[in-house]
Design an enzyme around this catalytic site. Structure first.
Site, PDB file in Angstrom:
ATOM      1  N   SER A 406      23.936 -61.861 -40.237  1.00  0.00           N
ATOM      2  CA  SER A 406      23.231 -62.918 -40.998  1.00  0.00           C
ATOM      3  C   SER A 406      22.915 -62.691 -41.777  1.00  0.00           C
ATOM      4  O   SER A 406      22.466 -63.439 -43.143  1.00  0.00           O
ATOM      5  CB  SER A 406      22.556 -64.414 -40.060  1.00  0.00           C
ATOM      6  OG  SER A 406      21.621 -63.232 -39.479  1.00  0.00           O
ATOM      7  N   HIS A 427      30.094 -64.000 -42.087  1.00  0.00           N
ATOM      8  CA  HIS A 427      29.390 -64.838 -41.651  1.00  0.00           C
ATOM      9  C   HIS A 427      29.603 -65.412 -40.326  1.00  0.00           C
ATOM     10  O   HIS A 427      29.719 -67.158 -41.706  1.00  0.00           O
ATOM     11  CB  HIS A 427      28.220 -64.584 -42.082  1.00  0.00           C
ATOM     12  CG  HIS A 427      26.504 -65.596 -41.643  1.00  0.00           C
ATOM     13  ND1 HIS A 427      25.788 -66.070 -42.553  1.00  0.00           N
ATOM     14  CD2 HIS A 427      26.552 -65.502 -40.694  1.00  0.00           C
ATOM     15  CE1 HIS A 427      24.939 -66.278 -41.610  1.00  0.00           C
ATOM     16  NE2 HIS A 427      25.586 -66.126 -40.115  1.00  0.00           N
ATOM     17  N   GLU A 439      30.216 -68.097 -44.024  1.00  0.00           N
ATOM     18  CA  GLU A 439      30.839 -66.789 -44.933  1.00  0.00           C
ATOM     19  C   GLU A 439      31.136 -65.588 -44.968  1.00  0.00           C
ATOM     20  O   GLU A 439      31.138 -65.154 -43.874  1.00  0.00           O
ATOM     21  CB  GLU A 439      28.714 -66.742 -44.900  1.00  0.00           C
ATOM     22  CG  GLU A 439      28.123 -67.800 -45.714  1.00  0.00           C
ATOM     23  CD  GLU A 439      26.526 -67.879 -45.509  1.00  0.00           C
ATOM     24  OE1 GLU A 439      26.085 -67.052 -44.808  1.00  0.00           O
ATOM     25  OE2 GLU A 439      26.304 -67.924 -46.482  1.00  0.00           O
ATOM     26  N   ASN A 477      21.218 -68.105 -45.369  1.00  0.00           N
ATOM     27  CA  ASN A 477      19.826 -68.175 -45.060  1.00  0.00           C
ATOM     28  C   ASN A 477      18.697 -67.992 -45.704  1.00  0.00           C
ATOM     29  O   ASN A 477      17.435 -68.314 -45.813  1.00  0.00           O
ATOM     30  CB  ASN A 477      19.836 -66.388 -43.942  1.00  0.00           C
ATOM     31  CG  ASN A 477      21.196 -67.692 -42.355  1.00  0.00           C
ATOM     32  OD1 ASN A 477      20.808 -68.432 -42.429  1.00  0.00           O
ATOM     33  ND2 ASN A 477      21.416 -66.502 -42.123  1.00  0.00           N
TER      34      ASN A 477
END
Ligand code: T1G
Length: 698
Positions: A406, A427, A439, A477
């Site tokens: 991540s 991801h 992702e 993130n």
């Protein structure tokens, strides 16, 4: 004649065939073509009936959404529907595939409706922040009654043919070629002397408790404003003449079309499709994708395996030992049972997936034939490198090696193999078989057909796939860390976490940042703060009060205590009384005099931090377009869909206003609030993030 409407006749029946791929949207050309073809049929004395039918996979998917926001072009849809209805000929619509929005309104302008058994009808305008705007709220309730019409308008759901027939929307269901069954039906109607049957001449729907119904719809959440407008439009159908009801609907529709909510939802509609269409992938063939390897059967690995199984792929999952393998199989079978309960798969499909499609093993050699492997092991670079070294040795040439990391550096992981061109980041978001976002993290050496394969996998799994570059946290993130920090700063300066959570759920988030932190696990943030401590900038403000809770072993929902206290076995939660004390202690230690924050200031700071970092992510090329960031926040982070995404929100606020706020906040903390250069350039040049989206789409 029109090139999107073909005109032919079969005896006394004129056939108007819509040919506007891919879904027969009601573009200006289609509207004009239908109107002209109606004139032509009516001018032919041999013609007794008109059949409207669609070519391809759908009757009509609705108004042409690409025309929204542009100057209206005649003939407008309400007038066309009324024109069709007013015909002296008997008009029949023969429906197949989907008949949605304006498409259903055209069908309701006809006098009779026949459909394929698999046909579905609906009024999904509410999903675009709109309500039906071409008579749907006036004609439908005259067929179904107010309550069923309101349910259809406010849910926007697709209604299967047999239910639609029970509701009175469809007159006849007959399997066959839509045009053939339509002509046969028209001939029957002609021979039986069936009259024109204009819905507008039918009785108005009976009254119901409109205010209670309206309140009930509005209570469902901020995105329901157009649903509420739909209730009022159906109320107009009950209380006003048809003509006045149509005018009332038009007024409400025009208001909704001008609303930020509709702009946000239409932005989301188009970009959830556009985001996965990368120009650089045109003509690039993906590699084979029949069997998937998964390393690690924890929550993420089991979720990824489940998603692949539900997409009818073969899965080989590797765990470290028999006990872990058994536990992983248990997690996967539990998720598949859930899919069975939700009706996503049949019992026979479930059994086949469990018995033959899934292999759980402890030996990497089992991966020697798979097409792609996704590792979902512990988020530690040394562990990842060891796993990729083993994969490099056992996987066949051409197999793709993907990491579900991540935030770790995919370039560095790729360098641990002899095949960096075959390495990519995929991801997923937990739970991986439910969350739509993927992702696709493209490393420096990732081959273009490997990128294409990543997007092909996302498509097979039903994901919204977004291309991301390599940086700490990729797109989502990285931005989350930033706006979460803005919330932490507000807590240190005096806002309570609970006020912040409330202000942001009022804004439209499903959950506030502190409730999310409890759900994800406070230990994740705690580890991230420790990981980043060494490289921290001296001006960076990092709260430590919550670390004290973590040191006691309280990690949020999973331990029953975090920002909130959780009652075992229930979703109920209450603020944790320890938190204000911990915050006050830290404020005292930092000599901060806490101040009040309004909900408006909380939302402004939170959103400006999100927009500022999102702009930097676009500026650095980590995200291809502003709309890509919007889709990441919508599908991975609970951003309210009716606002379209943070950068759409910023456009609608006015970028100059957003930048002015950021510059004002930068006077307090120049390091955290350093304005994005891209945002400054856009404001200087008077452009919007949407201008960038359009420039990229070309
Ligand atoms: N207008 C323009 N383009 C449309 C469109 C539409 N209504 N619907 C789909 N497309 C494009 C879509 O962008 C994609 O383009 C391609 O068609 C295939 O779509 C007055 C005002 C019909 C169920 O809200 O729900 O009528 O990416 O990939 O998965 O009251 O599209 O290929 O370039 O989604 O098979 C109401 C919206 C409009 C229906 C097909 N109607 N569309 O799903 O294919 S407002 C809707 C859908 C209205 C009136 C009001 C789905 C679909 P591209 P797709 P799909």
């Amino acid at each position: 004649m029109s090139d999107v409407i073909s005109y032919s006749t079969s005896g006394p029946v004129a056939i108007l065939r819509i040919q506007n791929p891919p879904v027969n949207a009601l573009s200006q050309a289609v509207r004009q073509g239908l109107s002209e073809a109606m004139d032509r049929a009516e001018a032919d004395v041999e013609i007794k009936a008109v059949l409207i039918v669609g070519e391809g996979r759908a009757f009509i998917a609705g108004a042409d959404i690409t025309e929204f926001g542009k100057p209206p072009m005649e003939p407008n849809l309400p007038d066309l529907c009324t024109r069709i209805e007013a015909s002296p000929l008997v008009v029949i619509a023969s429906m197949h595939g989907v008949t949605l929005g304006g498409g259903l309104e055209v069908a309701l302008g006809a006098h009779y409706r026949i459909a394929q058994p698999t046909a579905r009808v609906g009024l999904p305008e509410v999903h675009l922040g709109l309500l039906p705007g071409a008579g749907g709220t006036q004609r439908l309730p005259r067929l179904t009654g107010a309550e069923k019409a309101i349910e259809a308008v406010t849910s926007g759901r697709q209604i299967k043919a047999d239910e639609a027939r029970e509701m009175g929307i469809i007159d006849k269901i007959e399997e066959g070629d839509p045009q053939e069954v339509g002509v046969a039906y028209a001939m029957d109607l002609i021979s039986s002397g069936a009259p024109r049957r204009a819905i507008s001449e039918m009785a108005a729907p009976s009254s119901i408790d409109w205010d209670a119904t309206y309140d009930g719809v509005m209570k469902k959440g901020r995105g329901q404003i157009s649903g509420g407008a739909g209730v009022r439009a159906v109320q107009a159908a009950s209380e006003l003449s048809f003509a006045d009801g149509m005018a009332a609907e038009r007024k409400l529709f025009t208001e909704m079309l001008a609303s930020d909510q509709s702009k946000g939802m239409i932005h989301a509609f188009f970009n959830e499709r556009a985001v996965s269409n990368l120009p650089e992938l045109k003509g690039v063939a993906p590699r084979a994708l029949q069997s998937i390897g998964v390393i690690g059967g924890g929550t993420m690995g089991a979720g990824i395996a489940t998603a692949a199984l539900l997409a009818q792929m073969e899965v080989v999952l590797i765990e470290t030992g028999e006990a872990q393998a058994a536990a992983a199989r248990g997690r996967i079978e539990g998720s598949l049972s859930g899919a069975l309960k939700r009706g996503k798969i049949s019992q026979s499909q479930h059994d086949a997936l469990v018995t033959s499609a899934l292999t759980v093993a402890v030996n990497y050699d089992s991966l020697s034939t798979v097409d792609l492997v996704i590792e979902a092991v512990f988020e530690d670079m040394a562990v990842k490198k060891e796993v990729f070294g083993k994969l490099d040795a056992v996987c066949k040439p051409g197999a793709i090696l993907a990491s579900n990391t991540s935030y770790l550096d995919v370039d560095e992981i790729a360098a641990a193999t002899s095949r960096p061109a075959d390495v990519i980041g995929l991801h997923f978001f937990s739970p991986a078989h439910i969350m739509k976002l993927l992702e696709v993290v493209v490393a420096d050496k990732t081959a273009i057909d490997v990128v294409a394969t990543g997007f092909e996998l996302g498509k097979r799994l039903g994901k919204i796939s977004v291309r991301a570059g390599v940086c700490d946290g990729f797109i989502g993130n990285r931005i989350l860390a930033h706006y979460r920090t803005a919330a932490d700063h507000m807590v240190l300066d005096g806002a309570s976490p609970y006020q912040i959570d409330r202000a942001l759920t009022d804004f439209g988030f499903a959950m506030g940042p502190f409730a999310v932190a409890d759900l994800a696990g406070l230990d994740i943030g705690w580890m991230t703060r420790k990981r980043k401590a060494a490289g921290r900038h001296p001006d960076e403000r990092v709260p430590t009060y919550i670390d004290k809770l973590c040191e006691e072993g309280h990690f949020g929902r999973k331990t029953g205590e975090g920002y909130y206290l959780y009652e075992a076995g229930s979703h109920a939660s209450v603020p944790n009384p320890k938190i204000p004390v911990l915050i006050a202690d830290e404020q005292a230690a930092l000599e901060i005099t806490p101040r009040d924050f309004s909900d408006e200031e909380i939302v402004t700071r939170y959103m400006c931090a999100m927009v500022n970092e999102a702009a930097k992510v676009v500026e650095e090329g980590i995200a291809r377009r502003p709309a890509d960031v919007d889709m990441v926040l919508l599908f991975g982070y609970g951003f309210p869909r009716f606002r379209g995404g943070p950068l759409k929100w910023a456009d609608l606020q006015g970028l100059d206003k957003v930048l002015a706020n950021i510059e004002r906040f930068a006077q307090e903390d120049a390091w955290f609030w350093k304005p994005s250069a891209l945002l400054e350039q856009l404001v200087t040049s008077g452009r919007s993030f949407d201008d960038l989206n359009r420039a990229q789409a070309k």
